[in-house]
Design an enzyme around this catalytic site. Structure first.
Site, PDB file in Angstrom:
ATOM      1  N   LYS A   1       0.824  -1.226   0.000  1.00 44.47           N
ATOM      2  CA  LYS A   1       0.000   0.000   0.000  1.00 44.47           C
ATOM      3  C   LYS A   1       0.854   1.272   0.000  1.00 44.47           C
ATOM      4  O   LYS A   1       0.534   2.235  -0.690  1.00 44.47           O
ATOM      5  CB  LYS A   1      -0.918   0.032   1.230  1.00 44.47           C
ATOM      6  CG  LYS A   1      -2.029  -1.007   1.220  1.00 44.47           C
ATOM      7  CD  LYS A   1      -2.908  -0.830   2.458  1.00 44.47           C
ATOM      8  CE  LYS A   1      -3.908  -1.944   2.609  1.00 44.47           C
ATOM      9  NZ  LYS A   1      -4.854  -1.712   3.698  1.00 44.47           N
TER      10      LYS A   1
ATOM     11  N   ASP B   1      -9.918   2.396   2.726  1.00 39.90           N
ATOM     12  CA  ASP B   1     -10.017   2.056   4.157  1.00 39.90           C
ATOM     13  C   ASP B   1     -10.558   3.266   4.922  1.00 39.90           C
ATOM     14  O   ASP B   1     -11.272   3.121   5.918  1.00 39.90           O
ATOM     15  CB  ASP B   1      -8.649   1.679   4.730  1.00 39.90           C
ATOM     16  CG  ASP B   1      -8.169   0.314   4.255  1.00 39.90           C
ATOM     17  OD1 ASP B   1      -9.010  -0.533   3.914  1.00 39.90           O
ATOM     18  OD2 ASP B   1      -6.940   0.107   4.217  1.00 39.90           O
TER      19      ASP B   1
END
Ligand code: NAP
Length: 277
Positions: free
Chosen positions: A65, A102
């Site tokens: 990420k 997220d």
């Protein structure tokens, strides 16, 4: 056929394929969702190759990420840049765009399942790793005043400073786990963004600090009912399990990719059938 997927290492136990394929089935989309495990030093080549092959969208998970957020070929949105992590790549425009869903996953779970009003809330985030960063930025962006507590206190104070620097008008403070009793007393929202409680019956939050005015989200989703959520329910708090955050990050990715509302009920059924299995 549109191809979507996930890059990470490992990805073998990911719940994203059944969740996204349930969405395609429900909406009658000609699409598939597949997983890829590039070598740790091959993430740039993997992203470039996916674009060249006409892949429509990718999710990104551990350990890539942060690497993807730093790729010059990816136009990362402001919030994902501030978090320093990208979990969703969209190849539909001329340039590849990067997002961090997220952030939206936590915010939507608190609002939609927890009924939390975040715009003037006081929120306590436990954890300052990848999930903690996403949750802290998301809550501040939604207007909440944020308190970050972490085992390593310096990571929490660094994160709070970054939130105040990057989010207009944000109020954030950081400290160690010993601040939790005091910080929770007048808080409206609590999010566990540590890995404590994952496959163990442990909690990072003292049970006697919980109260009925709290909405409590646990990012941990294995087990679904963590010790923190059991303690919170016993204290009369509203509880939101980690599968809701996982669902809403997936729904937000689907919406970035397709421009259509995600069929969240079908995605939720698919997710929970795999989690309960
Ligand atoms: P990470 O970057 O490795 O961060 C781990 C965090 O947990 C750090 O804040 C760490 O504190 C803390 N921690 C670890 N062991 C601890 C202990 N024994 N006592 C107190 N604190 C401890 O991991 P992550 O990516 O943020 O993931 C954290 C959790 O969130 C995982 O369980 C993950 O599955 C979950 N998650 C869920 C979703 C969802 O959609 N539901 C999304 C993302 C992540 P230190 O800084 O002191 O090491």
């Amino acid at each position: 056929m549109d191809v979507y997927g996930l890059i990470g290492n490992p990805v073998g136990h990911s719940l994203s394929p059944p969740m996204h394929e349930a969405a395609y089935d429900t909406l009658g989309l000609d699409a598939r969702y597949v997983t890829f495990e590039p070598a740790e030093d091959a993430v740039a080549a993997a992203v470039e190759g996916a674009g060249a092959l006409g892949v429509a969208g990718l999710n990104v998970t551990v350990p890539f990420k942060q690497d993807v957020a730093a790729l010059p070929s990816v136009a990362t949105d402001d919030l994902a840049s501030a978090v320093g992590a990208v979990n969703t790549l969209d190849f539909s425009d001329a340039s590849v765009t990067g997002h961090n869903t997220d952030v939206e996953g936590a915010v939507r779970a608190l609002r939609e399942q927890g009924g939390a009003s975040l715009s003037s809330a006081t929120a306590v985030v436990v954890g300052a790793g990848g999930a903690g960063r996403a949750v802290a930025f998301g809550l501040a962006d939604a207007g909440a005043s944020v308190r970050v507590a972490n085992r390593t206190a310096s990571r929490a104070t660094d994160l709070a400073a970054a939130v105040e620097r990057e989010v207009d008008g944000a109020t954030a403070t950081g400290g160690g786990l010993d601040a939790l009793d005091e910080w929770l007393a007048d808080a409206d929202v609590l999010v566990n963004a540590t890995s404590v409680g994952m496959e163990t019956d442990e909690t990072p939050v003292p049970a006697n600090a919980l109260h009925e005015r709290l909405v409590v989200l646990d990012a941990v989703y294995a087990p679904l009912e963590t010790r923190l959520l059991r303690d919170a329910a016993a204290a009369g708090a509203t509880t939101v399990d980690g599968a809701w955050m996982l669902l809403h990050q997936g729904a937000a990715a689907f919406e970035h990719w397709t421009g259509e509302d995600a069929p969240v009920d079908a995605m939720n059924d698919a997710l929970r059938s795999h989690l309960d299995a």
